[in-house]
Design a protein around this motif. Structure first.
Motif, PDB file in Angstrom:
ATOM      1  N   LYS A   2       0.834  -1.191   0.000  1.00  0.00           N
ATOM      2  CA  LYS A   2       0.000   0.000   0.000  1.00  0.00           C
ATOM      3  C   LYS A   2       0.869   1.241   0.000  1.00  0.00           C
ATOM      4  O   LYS A   2       1.829   1.365   0.743  1.00  0.00           O
ATOM      5  N   GLN A  36       1.224  -4.544  -6.653  1.00  0.00           N
ATOM      6  CA  GLN A  36      -0.125  -5.096  -6.496  1.00  0.00           C
ATOM      7  C   GLN A  36      -0.627  -5.679  -7.822  1.00  0.00           C
ATOM      8  O   GLN A  36      -0.234  -5.230  -8.898  1.00  0.00           O
ATOM      9  N   ALA A 209       3.778  -3.618 -10.593  1.00  0.00           N
ATOM     10  CA  ALA A 209       2.329  -3.736 -10.477  1.00  0.00           C
ATOM     11  C   ALA A 209       1.815  -4.442 -11.730  1.00  0.00           C
ATOM     12  O   ALA A 209       2.422  -4.361 -12.797  1.00  0.00           O
ATOM     13  N   ASP A 225      -4.788  -9.471  -6.048  1.00  0.00           N
ATOM     14  CA  ASP A 225      -4.930  -8.788  -4.769  1.00  0.00           C
ATOM     15  C   ASP A 225      -6.265  -8.048  -4.746  1.00  0.00           C
ATOM     16  O   ASP A 225      -6.998  -8.079  -3.759  1.00  0.00           O
ATOM     17  N   GLN A 226      -6.551  -7.358  -5.873  1.00  0.00           N
ATOM     18  CA  GLN A 226      -7.796  -6.628  -6.041  1.00  0.00           C
ATOM     19  C   GLN A 226      -8.509  -7.153  -7.284  1.00  0.00           C
ATOM     20  O   GLN A 226      -7.868  -7.629  -8.223  1.00  0.00           O
TER      21      GLN A 226
END
Length: 333
Positions: A2, A36, A209, A225-226
């Motif tokens: 994050k 991410q 990413a 992750d998302q």
């Protein structure tokens, strides 16, 4: 991982095709932090690939055009960059793996030349240094006899090997953002697993990413992750992968998950989603899933906003949380 400022921050991205009033991609927003993985999932034709091509500056214009939104990458808006500015970023700080390597690789050039070209273009090194980097990348993606494969043409390699070459080319300049559009679609399941393992390992090494575009929820569960779920050009649900899988809140997401086959004996038929995705020219004014939705009511004739249901989980449905919604109605196919 994050960070205070996302590496990529897409807001209200909209894409239109000439002669059609409804938007093919309608005001989508998402953010991605360094290291991410965001999986964008949905049926064919929902706008996943258009989104990735817009970010890379590869939309065919005309007939396609970006009509609104921003896509800030490392603080700069990709959508307002000149062709020259994009050329400096694309292939260097951000790169893309396409779903069909045979149509993405140049059949007339040896694979070593194609990887080396990307290195020379952005790093300003000589032929020998670029060729050495190409060899290093082929070894990194575990292509056997890499030194010999440098001088092979794409048609001399298997589908899995060609996809490894695409990954090597994309990662040759250590990009900060990697976009992978259905990278395992044309491969058998054993090779798919190898490619996904390789991508995950290389991402861990580089800290890049990744946006992974897929229609395969098994891939999503393994890699994300998302998650952003798209339907007919809109994001209808997004959030952490555990939230989406443990507590899906959009009827379309629930339908997708219910239609997944499982291992072992199965007593019942797989669930199907009744109806079909509306054509681009016939998109309804309100919720685009309404005609297929068992929770439909009069309010669905207006566009539902993406609203939080907690823990970073957003859903575009007036009836969410669905546990509190009226009993669903049957929908005819």
């Amino acid at each position: 991982m994050k960070s205070d400022t996302p590496l990529l921050d897409v807001r209200d991205l909209s894409i239109r095709v000439a002669g059609v009033k409804p938007l093919l991609v309608d005001g989508i927003s998402f953010a991605l932090d360094p290291g991410q993985t965001l999986c964008i999932v949905g049926e064919s034709g929902c706008g996943k690939s258009l989104t990735s091509l817009a970010l890379m500056g590869l939309l065919q214009t005309p007939p396609l055009s970006i009509t609104g939104g921003t896509a800030r990458f490392a603080g700069r808006d990709l959508l307002t960059m000149t062709r020259q500015e994009l050329g400096h970023v694309r292939g260097d700080r951000m790169a893309m793996i396409f779903q069909e390597p045979m149509s993405s690789l140049n059949p007339a050039l040896k694979i070593g030349e194609q990887i080396a070209e990307a290195v020379r273009r952005h790093k300003g090194v000589g032929r020998d240094a670029a060729r050495a980097r190409a060899l290093q990348m082929l070894e990194r993606v575990r292509i056997p006899a890499a030194a010999r494969r440098l001088d092979a043409y794409p048609h001399e390699l298997s589908g899995g090997m060609r996809q490894r070459v695409m990954i090597a080319m994309a990662l040759a300049n250590d990009p900060e953002l990697l976009i992978a559009d259905e990278p395992t679609t044309a491969l058998d399941v054993t090779i798919q697993a190898q490619i996904l393992d390789l991508m995950r390992e290389l991402q861990a090494e580089t800290g890049a990413a990744m946006i992974l575009i897929t229609h395969d929820l098994g891939v999503v569960a393994e890699m994300a992750d998302q998650v952003a779920v798209m339907y007919a050009g809109r994001i209808v649900e997004k959030g952490p992968v555990a939230q989406i899988f443990d507590d899906p809140q959009h009827p379309y997401t629930i339908g997708l998950m219910s239609s997944m086959p499982s291992l072992g004996a199965r007593a019942d038929r797989l669930v199907t989603i009744p109806g079909v995705v509306p054509q681009a020219a016939d998109m309804p004014a309100g919720c685009r899933f309404a005609s297929r939705c068992p929770f439909r009511s009069g309010i669905c004739d207006t566009v539902p906003p993406l609203s939080s249901v907690g823990n970073g989980h957003d859903v575009a449905c007036f009836h969410a949380p669905l546990e509190q919604a009226p009993r669903p109605k049957a929908v005819s196919a």
